[in-house]
Design an enzyme around this catalytic site. Structure first.
Site, PDB file in Angstrom:
ATOM      1  CB  THR A   1      -0.977   0.159   1.066  1.00 48.38           C
ATOM      2  OG1 THR A   1      -1.722  -1.246   1.134  1.00 48.38           O
ATOM      3  CG2 THR A   1      -1.704   1.375   1.189  1.00 48.38           C
TER       4      THR A   1
ATOM      5  CE  LYS B   1       2.213   0.843   5.169  1.00 50.71           C
ATOM      6  NZ  LYS B   1       1.604   0.713   4.130  1.00 50.71           N
TER       7      LYS B   1
ATOM      8  CE  LYS C   1      -4.716  -1.168   1.403  1.00 46.94           C
ATOM      9  NZ  LYS C   1      -4.707  -2.538   2.024  1.00 46.94           N
TER      10      LYS C   1
END
Lengths: 437, 437
Positions: B101, B250, B181
């Protein structure tokens, strides 16, 4: 007032603020009967020349003037209307000053309850104060007094003894003083936390704490809370708290509960309140509010290993402060307008009180001019604010904070506000102001 | 694909997700050469039937397919383009899947850098995944793949081996998969914290944790994260974290940095990120993200002294959840639209993945219908949402939380969003949606 004619004053709530206010009146030559639930506070007051009241009833008996300075609406209710409350002991036609910070809806309920218990003869003034313990003791508080004209007339001399240069009389009757205090506390609640957010950010950037403190105080990102709190923050002077986290938390709660009641959005006040509540959950409630820096930086900021060069990093701290201070001004002015307060009076009051900041004084005045069509007295026309640049600067500061693992709950909500403006196509300061306030 | 014709696959990043993905391919009969900076991870992979690569270069040599599943863009950069990086060892015409990601801007930079280093022959696919470790190991991940059509064609069989029922091909080329995403992670980042906010609130109300968990799972306030995280939250199963706070932090950072880059407001994601950063500062980074409940309630929720009756208090928790879940859907749908993503595809993906919730499925679909003019496939027309009632319910829940000293950073920002809608005169669900998204 000549000494022989000075009336007796009853006083309940001899905490940090109340003790200062009551002893100031003693020093002015008044006979003051003080009461507090903590006997040690009463004793201390007696040592300072006050008269010790044995009970609430005693504190009100034979006192044509009565001042309430307890910590919360619940305490006011108990002190005034509890089984052994003061109201029933007040002389006929007494003047009652409620100086505690309470929701305006509560102040209104006191007026109603006085009627309901058959004490419609009492002259009631909703008179919250601002200024901190030193100004309380000096009789130089800012007082926001709202009441019926006859009650204000009765209370005027007493308000003057406690305030300087003069008390503010808030139009709108009972509740208006409390609302004015509340919108002032929007600035206070945000800017207390902001002081920790800025100093925690500075520490994570490797900036020297004292240098940062001095630079900010000389800049357009100065605010009263920062100047006042940061010395305690740097020295870790947290116990006993000069102003405990629970105190500003209570005020933040008044703001957000009023916001919920009236469906007004207060994202920055809400973000600040959430952080104070997190601190409370960590057992920090009784610490000084300057200890909020702990949630931003886990070690004393004095222990930071300073990394040169400093100038560019310091600029990042200015950028964070500037963006939040402008949005804090917008949240306060917006809420004040929504509640129908006199915005020019609000500016006069807050610019010179604990909520004051350079940005509120200047850009807050522009917002008020936009909303009222009238220039704020004593302010100059400034170069137009490039608020797109403020937004970009704020984003840059937040990015740097993120890289340094520093939370920025206030700055991030301020940025979301400004980004909402950007989305709606605002380009200039006044267009943004229109969206923000 | 027949066993004899199965190509070799190189793999870097054998952490919790990567290990499952790589061993799944081994179990499907592929020769997989795995590398990780932790030798113990490589050894574990070898014990599971994989081939141990001695270096990044070794992991890429003779592998026409190469998968990157390291933890961050920085790590991807080092693994691919570092001095001893994998790219230079990839065979001519290799297919490279970036499953980490990362910000879409970073995925785009990888495509450019491949050109710049003379490896324009590599077929590059931006292919982040969702679904957790179990689905990684089962080959039933959701994969959001964006690339040039020829690269997608090359990668199709491999994407299918790792996903089920099918991978999603995101229109828009490199970066679109990462954007898809990211907007999914808007739901994830908010709803992970919301699980703690709701359970902390329940604890402060004196609700039994297990009863609350079961009631919510059966209600219209169900969301995937709540069902998944709360068993660990109740059992205090925080070490080692099945999904550490640093991981969702994150992802939250990717969301808010993209928001800053594009001037889009994401108040709920920002509030969640701030809380994760506060936890990080308290030394909680490596704990499971279910431990966020500690910032809401200081003791294990199992130790709560349960106070009867429960039904009314449980209703307050539903009210808090419902308001936040609707605003989370609005923030995600709004950002997806702003980035030009296919909203119908987003709905299909997120409703059935870790970001799923009843509110996203139903009210998120209404928002998408409002924005696109097209009904979301498979959804029914529901009774119109009384969003004014949702707002009032949320305010009621926050008031109760405040009385119980429970922070509500998410709920409070959601309320500010809804109050902004109220201020602008929205009365019905679709009018609010128009303001929110």
């Amino acid at each position: 007032m000549a000494a022989e004619s000075k009336p007796s004053i009853g006083f309940v709530g001899l905490g940090a603020m109340g003790f200062g206010m009551a002893t100031n009146l003693v020093n002015q030559g008044y006979h003051v009967k003080g009461f507090d639930v903590f006997p040690a506070s009463v004793q201390r007051f007696q040592q300072a020349g006050g008269a010790a009241a044995a009970s609430l009833v005693d504190s009100a008996t034979d006192c044509p003037f009565y001042i309430v300075m307890v910590a919360s609406a619940d305490q006011v209710q108990e002190a005034l209307f509890g089984e052994h409350g003061a109201v029933k002991a007040l002389p006929q036609g007494a003047t009652l000053l409620l100086c505690s910070t309470v929701p305006s809806s509560y102040a209104e309920s006191v007026a109603k309850e006085l009627q309901n218990v058959g004490r419609g003869d009492v002259f009631f003034v909703d008179a919250p104060v601002s200024g901190g313990t030193t100004r309380a003791a000096n009789g130089t508080l800012t007082i926001m007094a709202g009441a019926e004209p006859e009650a204000l007339e009765k209370a005027r001399w007493l308000l003057q003894e406690m305030s300087d240069p003069k008390s503010l009389y808030i139009p709108g009757g009972i509740g208006s003083g409390s609302n004015m205090k509340m919108v002032h506390q929007v600035l206070a609640a945000i800017q207390i936390l902001l002081s920790s957010e800025a100093m925690g950010f500075a520490a994570r950037l490797g900036l020297d704490a004292q240098t940062t403190y001095e630079a900010i105080n000389k800049s357009d990102t100065w605010c009263w809370m920062f100047e006042n709190r940061v010395p305690r923050l740097i020295e870790e002077d947290f116990v006993p708290g000069a102003s405990a986290i629970t105190i500003i938390l209570k005020d933040a709660g008044i703001i957000t509960s009023m916001a919920r009641l009236t469906d007004f959005p207060t994202p920055l006040s809400a973000a600040a309140e959430a952080m104070y509540l997190v601190a409370l959950g960590q057992g920090m409630g009784r610490l000084d509010d300057a200890s909020m820096v702990r949630l931003y930086y886990p070690e004393p900021v004095k222990t930071v290993k300073v990394e040169e060069p400093q100038a560019e990093k310091l600029e990042l701290v200015f950028k964070l402060l500037r963006g939040v201070l402008i949005c804090a001004a917008a949240e306060a002015v917006g809420f004040a307008r929504f509640l129908g307060l006199d915005l020019h009076q609000f500016h006069e009051l807050a610019a010179n009180a604990a909520g004051g900041s350079v940005q509120f004084r200047d850009r807050g005045a522009e917002m008020i001019e936009l909303l009222t069509g009238q220039k704020v007295a004593g302010t100059q026309t400034l170069p137009e604010l490039d608020i797109g640049a403020v937004r970009k600067d704020l984003a840059e500061a937040i990015s740097a904070a993120r890289k340094a693992n520093c939370p920025t709950p206030l700055a991030s909500q301020a940025l979301s506000l400004l980004a909402t403006g950007e989305r709606k196509g605002a380009k200039r300061g006044d267009e943004y102001y229109g969206l923000l306030v």
